[in-house]
Design a protein around this motif. Structure first.
Motif, PDB file in Angstrom:
ATOM      1  N   VAL A   1       0.861  -1.190   0.000  1.00  0.00           N
ATOM      2  CA  VAL A   1       0.000   0.000   0.000  1.00  0.00           C
ATOM      3  C   VAL A   1       0.892   1.233   0.000  1.00  0.00           C
ATOM      4  O   VAL A   1       1.904   1.284   0.703  1.00  0.00           O
ATOM      5  CB  VAL A   1      -0.980   0.017   1.205  1.00  0.00           C
ATOM      6  N   ARG A   2       0.491   2.215  -0.812  1.00  0.00           N
ATOM      7  CA  ARG A   2       1.333   3.411  -0.981  1.00  0.00           C
ATOM      8  C   ARG A   2       0.832   4.515  -0.073  1.00  0.00           C
ATOM      9  O   ARG A   2       0.246   5.478  -0.516  1.00  0.00           O
ATOM     10  CB  ARG A   2       1.283   3.874  -2.436  1.00  0.00           C
ATOM     11  N   THR A   3       1.024   4.370   1.222  1.00  0.00           N
ATOM     12  CA  THR A   3       0.375   5.347   2.117  1.00  0.00           C
ATOM     13  C   THR A   3       1.245   6.287   2.951  1.00  0.00           C
ATOM     14  O   THR A   3       0.653   7.122   3.635  1.00  0.00           O
ATOM     15  CB  THR A   3      -0.577   4.592   3.043  1.00  0.00           C
ATOM     16  N   PRO A   4       2.513   6.295   2.990  1.00  0.00           N
ATOM     17  CA  PRO A   4       3.487   5.373   2.399  1.00  0.00           C
ATOM     18  C   PRO A   4       3.805   4.226   3.362  1.00  0.00           C
ATOM     19  O   PRO A   4       3.481   4.287   4.547  1.00  0.00           O
ATOM     20  CB  PRO A   4       4.711   6.272   2.235  1.00  0.00           C
ATOM     21  N   SER A   5       4.466   3.204   2.838  1.00  0.00           N
ATOM     22  CA  SER A   5       4.890   2.082   3.672  1.00  0.00           C
ATOM     23  C   SER A   5       6.207   1.561   3.133  1.00  0.00           C
ATOM     24  O   SER A   5       6.513   1.739   1.952  1.00  0.00           O
ATOM     25  CB  SER A   5       3.835   0.985   3.646  1.00  0.00           C
ATOM     26  N   SER A   6       6.980   0.902   3.989  1.00  0.00           N
ATOM     27  CA  SER A   6       8.304   0.453   3.571  1.00  0.00           C
ATOM     28  C   SER A   6       8.217  -0.888   2.850  1.00  0.00           C
ATOM     29  O   SER A   6       7.335  -1.704   3.155  1.00  0.00           O
ATOM     30  CB  SER A   6       9.211   0.309   4.796  1.00  0.00           C
ATOM     31  N   PRO A   7       9.145  -1.140   1.925  1.00  0.00           N
ATOM     32  CA  PRO A   7       9.212  -2.481   1.336  1.00  0.00           C
ATOM     33  C   PRO A   7       9.458  -3.536   2.404  1.00  0.00           C
ATOM     34  O   PRO A   7       8.999  -4.679   2.277  1.00  0.00           O
ATOM     35  CB  PRO A   7      10.377  -2.397   0.345  1.00  0.00           C
ATOM     36  N   ALA A   8      10.152  -3.147   3.469  1.00  0.00           N
ATOM     37  CA  ALA A   8      10.430  -4.116   4.544  1.00  0.00           C
ATOM     38  C   ALA A   8       9.130  -4.610   5.169  1.00  0.00           C
ATOM     39  O   ALA A   8       8.957  -5.803   5.423  1.00  0.00           O
ATOM     40  CB  ALA A   8      11.312  -3.469   5.609  1.00  0.00           C
ATOM     41  N   TYR A   9       8.181  -3.687   5.414  1.00  0.00           N
ATOM     42  CA  TYR A   9       6.925  -4.092   6.053  1.00  0.00           C
ATOM     43  C   TYR A   9       6.139  -5.035   5.146  1.00  0.00           C
ATOM     44  O   TYR A   9       5.654  -6.080   5.580  1.00  0.00           O
ATOM     45  CB  TYR A   9       6.087  -2.862   6.418  1.00  0.00           C
ATOM     46  N   THR A  10       6.046  -4.657   3.865  1.00  0.00           N
ATOM     47  CA  THR A  10       5.297  -5.508   2.933  1.00  0.00           C
ATOM     48  C   THR A  10       5.963  -6.879   2.808  1.00  0.00           C
ATOM     49  O   THR A  10       5.282  -7.910   2.827  1.00  0.00           O
ATOM     50  CB  THR A  10       5.206  -4.815   1.556  1.00  0.00           C
ATOM     51  N   ALA A  11       7.290  -6.888   2.706  1.00  0.00           N
ATOM     52  CA  ALA A  11       8.004  -8.168   2.609  1.00  0.00           C
ATOM     53  C   ALA A  11       7.793  -8.998   3.871  1.00  0.00           C
ATOM     54  O   ALA A  11       7.574 -10.213   3.812  1.00  0.00           O
ATOM     55  CB  ALA A  11       9.495  -7.913   2.383  1.00  0.00           C
ATOM     56  N   SER A  12       7.820  -8.340   5.022  1.00  0.00           N
ATOM     57  CA  SER A  12       7.653  -9.093   6.276  1.00  0.00           C
ATOM     58  C   SER A  12       6.273  -9.728   6.348  1.00  0.00           C
ATOM     59  O   SER A  12       6.129 -10.879   6.768  1.00  0.00           O
ATOM     60  CB  SER A  12       7.898  -8.186   7.490  1.00  0.00           C
ATOM     61  N   LYS A  13       5.236  -9.001   5.930  1.00  0.00           N
ATOM     62  CA  LYS A  13       3.875  -9.544   6.057  1.00  0.00           C
ATOM     63  C   LYS A  13       3.568 -10.576   4.977  1.00  0.00           C
ATOM     64  O   LYS A  13       2.810 -11.512   5.217  1.00  0.00           O
ATOM     65  CB  LYS A  13       2.853  -8.404   6.059  1.00  0.00           C
ATOM     66  N   HIS A  14       4.151 -10.422   3.758  1.00  0.00           N
ATOM     67  CA  HIS A  14       4.088 -11.525   2.798  1.00  0.00           C
ATOM     68  C   HIS A  14       4.746 -12.766   3.418  1.00  0.00           C
ATOM     69  O   HIS A  14       4.251 -13.876   3.281  1.00  0.00           O
ATOM     70  CB  HIS A  14       4.828 -11.166   1.502  1.00  0.00           C
ATOM     71  N   GLY A  15       5.882 -12.547   4.079  1.00  0.00           N
ATOM     72  CA  GLY A  15       6.598 -13.655   4.695  1.00  0.00           C
ATOM     73  C   GLY A  15       5.785 -14.341   5.783  1.00  0.00           C
ATOM     74  O   GLY A  15       5.808 -15.571   5.911  1.00  0.00           O
ATOM     75  N   VAL A  16       5.058 -13.545   6.559  1.00  0.00           N
ATOM     76  CA  VAL A  16       4.230 -14.141   7.629  1.00  0.00           C
ATOM     77  C   VAL A  16       3.189 -15.081   7.024  1.00  0.00           C
ATOM     78  O   VAL A  16       2.956 -16.182   7.544  1.00  0.00           O
ATOM     79  CB  VAL A  16       3.546 -13.030   8.467  1.00  0.00           C
ATOM     80  N   LEU A  17       2.593 -14.692   5.892  1.00  0.00           N
ATOM     81  CA  LEU A  17       1.598 -15.574   5.267  1.00  0.00           C
ATOM     82  C   LEU A  17       2.265 -16.835   4.712  1.00  0.00           C
ATOM     83  O   LEU A  17       1.754 -17.948   4.888  1.00  0.00           O
ATOM     84  CB  LEU A  17       0.838 -14.819   4.167  1.00  0.00           C
ATOM     85  N   GLY A  18       3.431 -16.671   4.080  1.00  0.00           N
ATOM     86  CA  GLY A  18       4.146 -17.842   3.570  1.00  0.00           C
ATOM     87  C   GLY A  18       4.546 -18.784   4.690  1.00  0.00           C
ATOM     88  O   GLY A  18       4.408 -20.011   4.585  1.00  0.00           O
ATOM     89  N   PHE A  19       5.011 -18.223   5.791  1.00  0.00           N
ATOM     90  CA  PHE A  19       5.416 -19.036   6.948  1.00  0.00           C
ATOM     91  C   PHE A  19       4.197 -19.757   7.535  1.00  0.00           C
ATOM     92  O   PHE A  19       4.281 -20.930   7.924  1.00  0.00           O
ATOM     93  CB  PHE A  19       6.068 -18.110   7.988  1.00  0.00           C
ATOM     94  N   THR A  20       3.059 -19.053   7.570  1.00  0.00           N
ATOM     95  CA  THR A  20       1.821 -19.663   8.074  1.00  0.00           C
ATOM     96  C   THR A  20       1.484 -20.905   7.248  1.00  0.00           C
ATOM     97  O   THR A  20       1.150 -21.972   7.797  1.00  0.00           O
ATOM     98  CB  THR A  20       0.669 -18.636   7.978  1.00  0.00           C
ATOM     99  N   ARG A  21       1.552 -20.781   5.936  1.00  0.00           N
ATOM    100  CA  ARG A  21       1.196 -21.904   5.058  1.00  0.00           C
ATOM    101  C   ARG A  21       2.193 -23.051   5.202  1.00  0.00           C
ATOM    102  O   ARG A  21       1.817 -24.224   5.243  1.00  0.00           O
ATOM    103  CB  ARG A  21       1.140 -21.414   3.605  1.00  0.00           C
ATOM    104  N   ALA A  22       3.502 -22.709   5.271  1.00  0.00           N
ATOM    105  CA  ALA A  22       4.530 -23.748   5.407  1.00  0.00           C
ATOM    106  C   ALA A  22       4.350 -24.510   6.715  1.00  0.00           C
ATOM    107  O   ALA A  22       4.430 -25.746   6.756  1.00  0.00           O
ATOM    108  CB  ALA A  22       5.916 -23.109   5.347  1.00  0.00           C
ATOM    109  N   LEU A  23       4.083 -23.779   7.797  1.00  0.00           N
ATOM    110  CA  LEU A  23       3.896 -24.431   9.097  1.00  0.00           C
ATOM    111  C   LEU A  23       2.642 -25.288   9.100  1.00  0.00           C
ATOM    112  O   LEU A  23       2.634 -26.398   9.642  1.00  0.00           O
ATOM    113  CB  LEU A  23       3.757 -23.381  10.199  1.00  0.00           C
ATOM    114  N   ALA A  24       1.559 -24.759   8.501  1.00  0.00           N
ATOM    115  CA  ALA A  24       0.312 -25.532   8.456  1.00  0.00           C
ATOM    116  C   ALA A  24       0.553 -26.858   7.745  1.00  0.00           C
ATOM    117  O   ALA A  24       0.090 -27.920   8.190  1.00  0.00           O
ATOM    118  CB  ALA A  24      -0.779 -24.728   7.745  1.00  0.00           C
ATOM    119  N   ALA A  25       1.321 -26.802   6.652  1.00  0.00           N
ATOM    120  CA  ALA A  25       1.592 -28.021   5.884  1.00  0.00           C
ATOM    121  C   ALA A  25       2.406 -29.017   6.699  1.00  0.00           C
ATOM    122  O   ALA A  25       2.137 -30.217   6.707  1.00  0.00           O
ATOM    123  CB  ALA A  25       2.337 -27.657   4.594  1.00  0.00           C
TER     124      ALA A  25
END
Ligand code: NAP
Length: 255
Positions: free
Chosen positions: A151-175
């Protein structure tokens, strides 16, 4: 019966905002709550609020980015409180420097945000794996709209990358942990009025307007709005739900 009776729930970043609301909400459903926060006083204040509300709570200071501290606190909680069966990875920070910002500031944002929002989730999860396996526990990670988009509100690439990572980690752990009986899910909050964005809300009305123009429910969320989804994902109401993200964003992702 209360939905979380006989559970012990650890909530990181429980000294403020969403984490505090979830801690109080879980205690109302019968869980004994362990409030962890980088700010000891804030964690203790949350525990006092839970106790004043008639619930059971303990509080400890923890910086989730410090792996050894996570392991030490998990051991201590096991000895002093009991077997943890619910983990809410909520601690998070936000930064607003774009990639074209001053180089040192951008690097610091990356290290701080990834260290807390993503590596912190890994550290705490790994630290509590043994009791979660023994209890066939539940993990609830706090993602974001930014688990999917920037989101361009503004926000850092670090925040977006971290939250994409949280979803990926959630899926990997669930599996990986499903066969152990551990369920792992996430919540995707939209724009929630908490201390995290208090300054932005106070100084940047265009930011709030940009979010609200894109939010069908037309209002910012509250920390309390996150409690229902968090109870759902921690309780047997969601017995066949794992690897999912429940968006609690006023409809932002739908439009
Ligand atoms: P908040 O009110 O700032 O609460 C976060 C808490 O985590 C604070 O007490 C903070 O302490 C603590 N914390 C920060 N770094 C930590 C660390 N390294 N170890 C342990 N605790 C730490 O923020 P919130 O809005 O409730 O956010 C909670 C979660 O929701 C975060 O993961 C955030 O990314 C996510 N989220 C929030 C929104 C929103 O609009 N508010 C939207 C999407 C997702 P300090 O105050 O001392 O830093």
């Amino acid at each position: 019966m209360a939905l979380l009776q006989n559970h012990i729930a650890v909530v990181t970043g429980a000294g403020s905002g969403i984490g505090r609301a979830i801690a109080i909400g879980y205690a109302r459903e019968g869980a004994r709550v362990v409030a962890l926060d980088i700010d000891r006083d804030a964690a203790e204040e949350t525990a006092a609020l839970v106790t004043a509300d008639g619930g059971g709570a303990a509080a400890f200071v923890l910086d989730v980015s410090r792996r050894e501290d996570c392991n030490a606190i998990a051991k201590r909680i096991g000895e002093e409180v009991g077997q943890v069966s619910i983990l809410v990875n909520n601690a998070g920070i936000v930064r607003r420097n774009g990639m074209l910002g001053e180089a040192d500031a951008v690097v610091k944002d990356w290290e701080d945000v990834i260290g807390t929002n993503l590596t912190g989730v890994f550290n705490v999860t790994q630290a509590f794996l043994a009791p979660l396996r023994a209890s066939k526990g539940r993990i609830v990670n706090i993602g974001s709209i930014q688990s999917f988009v920037h989101v361009r509100t503004p926000s850092s690439p670090a925040y977006t990358a971290s939250k994409h990572g949280v979803l990926g980690f959630t899926r990997a752990l669930a599996a990986e942990l499903g066969k152990e009986g551990i369920r792992v899910n996430a919540i995707g909050p939209g724009f929630i009025a908490t201390p995290l964005n208090a300054q932005a809300r106070a100084t940047n009305p265009e930011l709030v307007k940009a979010f609200m123009d894109h939010t069908p429910l037309g209002r910012p969320g509250t920390a309390e709005d996150m409690v229902g989804p968090a109870i759902f994902l921690a309780s047997d109401l969601s017995a066949y739900v794992t690897g999912a993200i429940v968006m609690a964003d006023g409809g932002y992702r739908a439009v």
